[in-house]
Design an enzyme around this catalytic site. Structure first.
Site, mmCIF file in Angstrom:
data_model
loop_
_atom_site.group_PDB
_atom_site.id
_atom_site.type_symbol
_atom_site.label_atom_id
_atom_site.label_comp_id
_atom_site.label_asym_id
_atom_site.label_seq_id
_atom_site.Cartn_x
_atom_site.Cartn_y
_atom_site.Cartn_z
ATOM 1 C CG ASP A 45 60.276 66.176 43.753
ATOM 2 O OD1 ASP A 45 60.720 67.227 44.243
ATOM 3 O OD2 ASP A 45 60.150 65.997 42.527
ATOM 4 C CG ASP A 49 44.586 70.007 44.036
ATOM 5 O OD1 ASP A 49 43.641 69.560 44.704
ATOM 6 O OD2 ASP A 49 45.652 70.404 44.541
#
Length: 681
Positions: free
Chosen positions: A410, A257
């Site tokens: 997460d 990214d």
């Protein structure tokens, strides 16, 4: 209260009989003998008792020399600290100060408390030198008659005493009692976790693999999400490409990214290098970078070829797994269809780099050794750490996949998978090398994200938890322990009790905290935290002080995430130094010497023009960006508040309170001036 230094009571305990007689001699070498009984003069005199004038003089000189040396050492340390502070302030630039942004509410509150403490301290100093020692009396007597009033200032001071006793002390007492109760509850939880860890080690409980491991090799997808990771991309890709797993049963996705084109070219060249070595690896870059890491992973899972794979292993850019990682984790899924996640432990290549990394190692060792292991064994649930884990792709899909609604994607996927009935396993014996932040700036930003994200998630998933079909005790564990106790209560009471209530009680003695709250229990809890990392025992006091200092950031992040304040939805990539393991360092020279030869070999094999361009970009050397340390205003404000409270406690002769406030204030001062961790130029 501070202990009295008058030992006359001890001296007077022994009763003597007879009349003492002092015998003196005119000679220079004389002795002083005390005769307590009639026959005492005829007893042999001990040589050690009699000292001549020269011996007494030398002893006094030796003690004076030691005292002067001690004072000199303290003066040198203090002068060095002042020099560092002066240098930091003189070289600090306006842009190097902490950007408060929309969460300046906490700094405003600290400034208000600081101004009030200065005003009250002025009153107390005037009262001290005027003889108005009302704060020394536990049963405070406030003058009521006009005869006892000495002046207008005395009248104002007496009015402050009445206001303090009747209106200020009660709410502070109530708040302190509430925080103490939360403190005790959290301490009991910490003690239970340690007992559970002890039981696991005593019984040697750990997940085992049934049957022959790695006889069948399922299809495994390996993902490496990264963003502008110039320092660590090479070692991470290299470690993952050397995983011991059949090449035709493994695909590596490098999910880049980066918005820096030079870094993109470097990563492309590294991927091309391993691809030519026969590794099944691809490079993927998003044009629209939304959702941070969650958006990156979600975009990668939408590829058509992902349907061919059963499991996905995730490694952040600074993680270096061992070659046997997949063989140690994937076989646990065999014959266990309810298992959704296998999480490995982190190990740190730079834990001894500086004091900041050592203190982080204490926290993270307790997190993995105690929290994750105990929850994995007894509950089959814990928060996914975002990396160094293997997921069953079916569990991800049934749980809704990666969502971009929080900065802790997460933990979000772990909670949703738990609500859908999936079980987790934590492997404490499988370790993956990584880095901890070496600068306070990077560590603070990481902790802000780690503590604001859970509060965002709690707001979003509370309804789903209450309406889910899991057992009631699992719902209670998620809400009361996982979120409230360990994510909300811990930063709340730590900041409120030790950074706000304690200094306030110095100006309001009626609400004074007991010694066991500020000394015995915190030291015991710190001792339990250090047990998983026994080599860090000498750092127990710095650890305790630093954790209280970090409570400012954690409390600010918790409130911002819970009420959507400030930059709670901002994701800042943690800065890394590019530390390598010992084996990588030994092979570094050899790898660099073969670099040019490998490029020539690729050219002879007929590489394309685009690949040659990417390889040539590896030789482009970028000048390191000059960075400066920052000044953190909230920490500095609290430093002055605590030091002022320490001065106030000194007037009242409060021993333990004074020392705690003094050292805690100095710790805040060092952190506020960014004098801990890696020092920038």
């Amino acid at each position: 209260m501070a202990p009295r230094l008058d030992f006359s009571e001890w001296w007077g305990k022994e009763t003597r009989k007879g009349t003492p007689v002092v015998v003196k001699m005119e000679t220079p070498n004389y002795s002083v003998v005390e005769i307590d009984e009639p026959d005492a003069a005829f007893r042999p005199v001990e040589k050690s008792r009699g000292k001549n004038a020269k011996q007494v003089t030398w002893v006094l000189l030796l003690k004076a020399h030691r005292a002067v040396g001690c004072l000199t050492w303290f003066a040198t340390v203090f002068w060095s600290l002042l020099g560092s502070i002066k240098k930091r302030l003189s070289f600090n630039q306006p842009m190097a100060s902490e950007k408060l942004g929309r969460d300046r509410w906490l700094f405003s509150a600290i400034k208000l408390f600081l101004a009030a403490s200065l005003l009250i301290l002025g009153f107390e100093i005037i009262a001290y030198f005027s003889g108005w020692h009302y704060f020394k009396n536990p049963n405070l007597h406030i003058p009521a008659s006009a005869i006892e009033i000495q002046s207008l200032l005395h009248l104002v001071y007496v009015g402050w005493l009445s206001l303090r006793a009747d209106y200020i002390a009660p709410p502070i007492k109530a708040l302190s009692k509430f925080c103490i109760v939360l403190f005790l509850i959290q301490s009991v939880d910490r003690l239970i976790l340690c007992l559970g860890c002890f039981w696991i080690k005593y019984k040697k409980i750990k997940p085992t693999i049934e049957g022959e491991p790695c006889r069948d090799y399922p299809m495994v997808l390996v993902q490496i999400p990264m963003c502008n990771e110039r320092e660590v991309y090479e070692q991470s890709i290299s470690a993952v490409c050397q995983l011991d797993w059949p090449k035709d049963h493994m695909l590596i996705q490098v999910l880049d990214d980066s918005d820096d084109e030079s870094i993109q070219q470097l990563i492309k060249a590294e991927v091309a290098k391993w691809s030519q070595k026969g590794v099944n690896i691809i490079y993927r870059h998003r044009l629209v970078r939304t959702g941070y890491k969650a958006g990156n992973l979600s975009s990668a899972m939408c590829c058509d070829y992902v349907k061919e794979y059963e499991f996905v292993a995730i490694f952040d850019a600074d993680f270096q797994p061992n070659s046997d990682f997949l063989k140690s984790t994937v076989p646990h899924f065999k014959d266990n269809p309810e298992l959704g996640l296998v999480q490995a432990r982190w190990a740190f290549v730079n834990k001894d780099e500086n004091l900041l990394t050592r203190l982080q190692n204490i926290n993270l060792c307790f997190h993995f050794e105690v929290e994750q292991q105990v929850n994995g064994v007894f509950l089959n649930f814990f928060g996914f750490n975002g990396t160094a884990g293997v997921w069953r792709i079916k569990a991800l899909e049934e749980s809704g996949g990666w969502l971009e609604r929080t900065t802790v994607e997460d933990m979000d996927i772990a909670v949703r998978a738990h609500l859908h009935g999936w079980k987790f396993i934590f492997l404490n014996d499988v370790k993956v090398l990584c880095e901890v932040p070496e600068s306070y700036e990077a560590y603070k930003k990481q902790q802000y994200r780690w503590h604001s994200g859970p509060m965002q998630l709690f707001r979003l998933c509370l309804g789903s938890i209450l309406t889910s079909k899991i057992a009631i005790w699992k719902k209670a564990n998620l809400i009361l322990i996982f979120f409230l106790l360990r994510k909300l209560i811990l930063p709340f009471y730590s900041f409120t009790l030790f950074c706000i209530v304690l200094p306030l009680t110095m100006f309001v003695p009626e609400a004074e905290l007991p010694v066991w709250v500020i000394c015995y229990i915190p030291v015991f809890m710190s001792f339990l935290n250090i047990l998983p990392a026994p080599g860090s025992f000498p750092f127990i006091v710095p650890y305790l002080l630093f954790e209280n200092t970090m409570s400012v950031t954690k409390f600010n992040a918790m409130v911002s995430g819970l009420f959507q304040l400030g930059s709670s939805y901002e994701w800042i990539v943690t800065k890394k130094a590019g530390r390598s393991s010992e084996s990588d360092l030994l092979a570094f020279t050899e790898r660099e010497s073969k670099k040019i030869l490998d490029q020539k070999t690729r050219i002879s094999r007929g590489a394309s023009d685009s690949e040659l361009f990417e390889l040539n970009q590896c030789e482009v050397s970028k000048k390191p960006v000059k960075k400066t340390n920052k000044i953190y205003r909230k920490e500095l404000g609290l430093a002055f508040l605590l030091l002022i409270a320490a001065l106030r406690s000194l007037l009242a002769a409060q021993g333990v309170h004074f020392y705690f406030l003094l050292f805690q204030g100095i710790t805040f001062l060092l952190v506020g001036l960014d004098l801990i961790g890696e020092q920038m130029s």
